[in-house]
Structures are given as C-alpha cells and as structure tokens.
Design an enzyme around this catalytic site. Structure first.
Site, PDB file in Angstrom:
ATOM      1  N   GLY A  72       0.663   2.539  -5.668  1.00 13.25           N
ATOM      2  CA  GLY A  72       1.582   1.501  -5.199  1.00 13.25           C
ATOM      3  C   GLY A  72       1.042   0.524  -4.183  1.00 13.25           C
ATOM      4  N   GLU A  73       0.494   0.998  -3.078  1.00 15.85           N
ATOM      5  CA  GLU A  73       0.116   0.114  -1.997  1.00 15.85           C
ATOM      6  C   GLU A  73      -1.218  -0.606  -2.184  1.00 15.85           C
ATOM      7  OE1 GLU A  73       1.279   3.199  -1.532  1.00 15.85           O
ATOM      8  OE2 GLU A  73       3.250   2.707  -0.754  1.00 15.85           O
ATOM      9  N   PRO A  74      -2.258   0.033  -2.719  1.00 10.10           N
ATOM     10  CA  PRO A  74      -3.546  -0.675  -2.809  1.00 10.10           C
ATOM     11  C   PRO A  74      -3.490  -2.031  -3.515  1.00 10.10           C
ATOM     12  CG  PRO A  74      -3.888   1.660  -3.161  1.00 10.10           C
ATOM     13  CD  PRO A  74      -2.397   1.439  -3.119  1.00 10.10           C
TER      14      PRO A  74
END
Length: 183
Positions: free
Chosen positions: A89-91
């Site tokens: 999700g975040e990368p």
C-alpha cells in the site's frame, strides 16, 4: 501526466490483482497529495479543506492515459513473512514524487536548469505560477516560455502539465542534474 510506468516489489504476491489495484490506487493518491490536495485554514484557525467536498482529489480523468503497473517477478521476501510477501500500500504512494519532480523540472527548464525553482507541495496551479514568477525575478529577466507552457499556465487543469514537461524536459540534461530538494 501522459504516462506512468510502475514496477513494485511485492515479494511473492498473495493476490496479484489486489496488489496491482493497490499500486495503481496509491500512485494516483500520491499524485493528488502532491498536486491538488491543498490544506488551508480560515482566519479563526479552522481547517476549511476537511474532505473531498472541500478540496480536489484525483478523479478518473487524472489517471495517465498510459498507465502500466507491474509486479517484480521472482522476488520473494528474504524475511520470514506470510508466503514471503511484502507490503504493497504505502510504497507506491511515494512513487508519485516523480510527478512533483517532473513539474519542478519543467519549471527549471525555463531558466535552462541554472536555477532551482522554489516549488512547495502540493504543486497547485497557483504555486506553479508563483515558482515561475520567483524564477523570473531571480533570473533577472523573463524566462523563455514555450507555447505549450503558456497553455498550461492559463488553465487550472493538470491535463496539460505533460505537454509542458514534454516540451521543456531534456532527459539527458535532467539525468545529470539534481535540483533542490523536496520540501
């Protein structure tokens, strides 16, 4: 933006279809974070941009026409995770910094890459114009703007930002220079 090519290391993906959706969504969310989602407060200190009805979030027309996301193959996590998978999700959210950098580099091209633009994030049309005005003042004369750049500056739509980047960017020159830092 006209094109985005994303390659994400998901380890051994548990569900490639879901992971691709996460990658694409996070990138578009990051584009909004760095180009349109401006926070502002009123005179009493109340946040006035508190939701999608009060600030511009990316929509379907903000997705690049050519948008290729892929998962790096044969790259299992070395750590003992569930099925050797990795976070998704975040990368990719941070991959959208490339959009902000492309806008900044297009502005820098107006001074032949000799001056670093002062561009705050998000790079709203107002902030892009302010960065160009600042560059103009520091350069001592009006920067040479190409016709496509003028079209971009007269609109609040980000659809033409790619025309500006495409018209003004020299990949060989950009690869050899680092201009400023992300605020």
């Amino acid at each position: 933006m006209l094109r985005a090519e994303l390659l994400q290391d998901c380890g051994r993906s548990l569900n490639p279809a879901i992971d691709l959706g996460q990658i694409e969504g996070a990138f578009v969310q990051g584009m909004g974070w760095l180009t349109t989602e401006e926070l502002w407060w009123d005179a009493e200190g109340h946040l006035r941009t508190h939701g999608p009805s009060t600030y511009k979030i990316p929509g379907s027309r903000d997705v690049p026409p050519v948008f290729n996301a892929r998962i790096l193959g044969d790259a299992p996590n070395r750590e003992a995770t569930i099925f050797r998978s990795k976070a998704v999700g975040e990368p990719p959210l941070m991959l959208a910094i490339s959009v902000w950098l492309a806008i900044r580099d297009a502005i820098a091209s107006l001074a032949d890459f000799r001056l670093a633009p002062h561009l705050d994030a998000p790079a709203t049309p107002e902030r892009v114009l302010a960065a160009i005005d600042d560059l103009r003042g520091r350069r001592g004369r009006r920067p040479r703007l190409m016709p496509r750049a003028w079209r971009y500056l007269r609109t609040t739509s980000w659809a033409s930002v790619d025309a500006t980047v495409q018209a003004n960017s020299n990949p060989k020159r950009l690869a050899n220079r680092r201009i400023g830092t992300l605020p």
